[in-house]
Each structure stands twice: as C-alpha cells, then as structure tokens.
Scaffold this motif. Structure first.
Motif: not given
Lengths: 184, 184
Positions: A148-149, B109-110, B113-115, B183-184
DNA sequence: ATTCGATATGTCTGTATTGACATATACATC
DNA sequence: GATGTATATGTCAATACAGACATATCGAAT
C-alpha cells in the motif's frame, strides 16, 4: 488549491516532467478521471511555481526544442499528502447520457436503441483497454500491487475504479437498449 | 444549445413549472446526474424563452409571492426530441476521489482508511435512498415501468443508472479500504 | 527547398458554473 | 413587534474550462 494543481502534483510526485510530457502522462495515467488541455496546464504550472509547490529548470536538447522540467518541492509534497486524506470537495456529477435517458420516452425507439448500443460499445471498448492494462500490471508489478505504500498499488486502485465505472456504464446501456427492444 | 437548457426542457416536458419549482424538481429528479444553482437557472430560462423553446405566464398567488410559470413550446419539444437521440458531447469525467486514490501511496494508511470508509458509507446511503425510490416506483407505477413511451419508464431508466453508479462506487471504496487494512 | 508531424510553450476569448449579494412576500412562532 | 423560514426572482464577480490563435525547433520525407 485547485484540483488541477493536485492532479499535476500527483504526477510530479512520481517523476520530473516538462509541461508537454505532463500533458501526455495526464492523458495516459489519470485522463479517465481528470483531464485538462495544455491551455490550462501551462498557466497552472506557473501558478504552482509561484506558490512554491514546484520548481523548474531549463533543459537544453539537441534533437528537440528546449524544455522546462518541473519538479515537486518538499512543500508541494507535503500539500499533496495533506490533500489526499481530506474529504473531496462536493462536486456535482454530470452525465449527459443519463439526462437523455430521462427523456427517452419522447424518442423514436429505433433511433434510441442505436444510440444506446453505440454507447455500450464505446464503454465496452474502454473496459477492454483497462483490462489489458490490468493484466499488464499484474504481470509486471506482481506483489507490488498489494504494497500500500507503493505507487503501483495506487495506480492499480485508480485503474480498478476505471474498470468498475466502465463496466457498470456498459451494463446500464445494455439494460436500456434491451428494454427498448423488448418494448418495441 | 446548452445541456442545462435540455435539462430544463426535460423537466418542462412533463409539467409546467416556475423557476423556483424547477429548482426543486432538478434537485429531486435529475440532481444526481445534472444540477444547477438558481443563479444559473433563472438566466437560462430567460434565454430559452428568448430562443422560443419556452413561454411563461404570470400567476398571482395569495398565500405566497407571485410567480412565473414556464411551459415548453412545440418548438422546444421538437428540439428536445432531436437532442435525446444525438450522441452526447464528449465531456471529461472528473472524479476527485479517484485522483486521491492515485496518490494514496503517500498517505498515512489509518487516515486513508477513515476517508474511504466514510465515502463508502455516503455512497451506500445514497444507494439506499435510490432503492427505496425504486421500490416505490414498482409499487406505484407497476407495468408502466416497461412501457417505453411512458415517462415512468424513462424515470426508472435514469434511476437505474443512479443505483448502478452508487453501487459500483461504494464497492470500489470498500475494496480500497479493505486493501489498505490488509496492508497495514 | 519545402512540407509535415512531433515536440515545446504560451495567450486569449467565450462559456459554464459557483458563491455571494440583493430584494420582496407571506406565514408561523416567540 | 421581531425573528425565522419557505417561497420567489433576480444580478454580479470570480473561477474553471474548452477551443482557437500563435510561435518556434528539429528530424524525416518529398
């Protein structure tokens, strides 16, 4: 800032580009969900530079006219990173075909069928092009598509939207023309 | 002619309306694929009248301010019928979320994800509203939905596009946020 | 030599669209 | 009486965008 500005920054965050090359990348990479003519791109680049988001250097060429190569600044990259996670500005969806469908009851059915079959074909063809790019990406980038990066993952995420959009659009056109045909 | 002009004609072909009521209808009926503010609608009505596509009469009211009620002319209806079966003018699709997705590799990423979860929710809610309208249409209009010369069929055809669009959009948002979470 | 196409960078005008500014009526509520 | 909300109709300024106009370099083909 202007969305076009972020579209340009999103391309410059991956590679340095001249205005001219930017036009090409814009068409190839993000054209299906954001596009602009060169008459909009050149002034936008000048403004981005004035605001400190990009810089440029002159590159002399022997076999072609000289060019200005633009690079994103630290400040520009920071602005881009902030923008990415902000909710999108509410922007009206505009689709002329759906508007035409709303008045389809007034049309000659045969001619309406022709129109919707043609549109279905167009979206089907675009879908096919995307599916080919998808196959190429999977072959070429493999496991990177899940990192994802990685910018490859981001490219793939955008492509997935293109695939979904064209797929749904083609299906809708087919539903309309099939309905019209049953009703004739 | 301007697409907004046809959007207005498409509403006036179904019923007479004042500029103010047109605003409401625009929002309720065709808002998800064509929209305009009153600052665009009033001048457009004036121009449509100047061009002979619509006429208006003054209606005095007791419990409300007086209004101008617009009616489509024969000429306007003929123009609308021609436009409906013409191929749409090529208009760039612009979608800010897809553009953001293209730069998602730069984001935390966090927060990303929220968006995307928020956006999924929004499109899911809109989809739900459309599904309720669909149920209402089927109940209320029944077999009319298959009569291709009925405006009910045309309304349903446009609604189907709304359902398909929101459904696809929500699914894509879910795919992006799920991918980010894995992916996190 | 000339013409053509790709590369390269700009400007200018008109239209589409948004958001703010502006005004007035009538009813309901405080 | 004052305030707020829905109804009702407009204008104006700024921005976004498309399409046309404009110019110049360089290689390849005629």
């Amino acid at each position: 800032m202007r969305t076009l500005g972020y579209a340009i920054l999103s391309l410059l965050s991956r590679e340095e580009l001249s205005g001219y090359d930017l036009m090409g990348r814009m068409r190839e990479r993000v054209g299906f969900f954001w596009s602009a003519r060169h008459s909009q791109i050149y002034p936008e680049l000048a403004q981005l530079e004035e605001e400190g988001f990009v810089t440029h250097r002159l590159v002399e060429q022997r076999e072609r006219p000289d060019k200005k190569v633009y690079e994103i600044t630290e400040y520009g990259l920071a602005a881009l990173k902030e923008w990415v996670i902000e909710p999108p500005s509410v922007r009206a969806t505009r689709d002329e075909m759906t508007l035409k469908a709303y008045s389809i009851w007034l049309a000659d059915p045969e001619e309406a069928i022709t129109l919707f079959r043609e549109q279905e074909q167009k979206h089907q063809e675009q879908l096919q092009r995307y599916r080919e790019i998808e196959a190429w990406m999977k072959e070429e980038w493999g496991a990177d598509l899940e990192r994802i990066d990685s910018h490859h993952f981001a490219s793939y995420a955008a492509l997935r939207r293109g695939i979904g959009y064209e797929s749904e659009y083609a299906e809708w056109c087919r539903w309309v023309s099939d309905s019209l045909e049953r009703g004739v």
